[in-house]
Design a protein around this motif. Sequence first.
Motif, short mmCIF file in Angstrom:
data_model
loop_
_atom_site.label_atom_id
_atom_site.label_comp_id
_atom_site.label_asym_id
_atom_site.label_seq_id
_atom_site.Cartn_x
_atom_site.Cartn_y
_atom_site.Cartn_z
N LYS A 225 0.86 -1.20 0.00
CA LYS A 225 0.00 0.00 0.00
C LYS A 225 0.89 1.25 0.00
CE LYS A 225 -4.26 -1.70 0.93
NZ LYS A 225 -5.50 -1.37 0.26
N ASN B 254 2.60 1.93 -3.20
CA ASN B 254 1.66 2.46 -4.20
C ASN B 254 0.98 3.75 -3.73
OD1 ASN B 254 1.35 0.47 -6.62
ND2 ASN B 254 1.66 -0.77 -4.78
N LYS C 122 -0.75 4.44 -1.23
CA LYS C 122 -2.11 4.33 -0.66
C LYS C 122 -2.04 4.53 0.85
CE LYS C 122 -4.30 1.75 -4.31
NZ LYS C 122 -4.79 2.93 -4.95
N SER D 27 -3.34 6.59 4.32
CA SER D 27 -4.60 7.12 4.82
C SER D 27 -4.40 8.47 5.53
CB SER D 27 -5.21 6.10 5.77
OG SER D 27 -6.48 6.50 6.15
#
Length: 345
Positions: free
Chosen positions: A329, A332, A334, A336
């Motif tokens: 994550k 890439n 990603k 939060s």
Amino acid sequence: MKSTHFICLGIETSCDETAVSVVENGWKILSNIVLSQEELHKVYGGIVPEIACRAHIESITPILEQALKKAEVKLSNLKAIAVTHRPGLVGALLVGVSAAKSLSLVLNRPLIAIDHLEAHLYAYRLGHAPSRLAHLKYPQVGLVASGGHTSLYLIKSPITYKKIGATIDDAAGEAFDKVSAILGLGYPGGPAIERMAREGNPDSIKFSPAYADTDSLNFSFSGLKTAVLYYSKGQNASRRSPLKRGLNIPDIAASFQETVVDSLVGKMFQAVEKFSPHALVLGGGVASNQMLRSRVQKRAKKERIKVFIPDRILCTDNAAMVAGLAYFKWQNKKVSHLYLDAMPS
Ligand code: KG4
Ligand code: ZN
């Protein structure tokens, strides 16, 4: 964004395990601490959400300390904080999510939100250096079979999934738990049924298959559970103990397990036929079932397809799978933010 030492802390509190783990570069487990609440819920025959939340609150800090100590890392060594934020018991998830947000804020490290089911499908990669997985190709077909979910996925990368089938009622693990209660074998049902089934004959009782229909990739376990209930306690489930009725409990356990395994394996290979994947992947608590593991491996060998199943200990809930998946994550981008919500579904 690559780093040779991406040391990630993972937190998992979606159900009845308080788990914290430290994983390096998505595969090397530096620590993996899992505190099961099994003893607390056993007396109720299943998970009581309020008890689960309270137990997570009490345990999260000591488990976090243990995980850091075992990994021999300090908070300042961490590069990111990963947490399961869905699906699960919302109050239970909130404990992990709040802890992860606090750490992310205080340490000024990225917060990475993880889907519990995707983490189960990632678990087989743990413990294997990337060089050993260099031959891995996508797409793959993955089965997650746990206490709350039973779904088939087409996996296009460690972070790209498409659901291709699911249970239309009970999850496979839930069926194990309920049948175990019917047979008086206690909670959690999976390991109890598996143990009892070793003494029984899987061909002794013919229960109907646990899938919704022959064409779709969906499962259905509720009819099977009811069939076991009627078989064990008589029509209308009026009589109390299958043992007192002189029934052979190991035979019932073995025949039930056989039906579940047969249905799971059948649908997996139906998906193989449909999607021609490069490999098969299993995850979730039910994937620790020895019969399911060996049946899938045997059929995969026959059909010349690779199959990846995590070590048994990494099938049931843990935080190593959370910290591991976070690496991909993060790579890439990603990541939060601090408004991250806990989501029950
Ligand atoms: O993945 P998991 O630890 O938690 C959830 O995400 O739900 O799965 C727990 C489920 C329980 O229903 C438990 O009975 C089942 O997995 N399970 C098993 C076995 N070990 C755990 N089912 C069949 N055979 C097992 N050996
Ligand atoms: Zn799980």
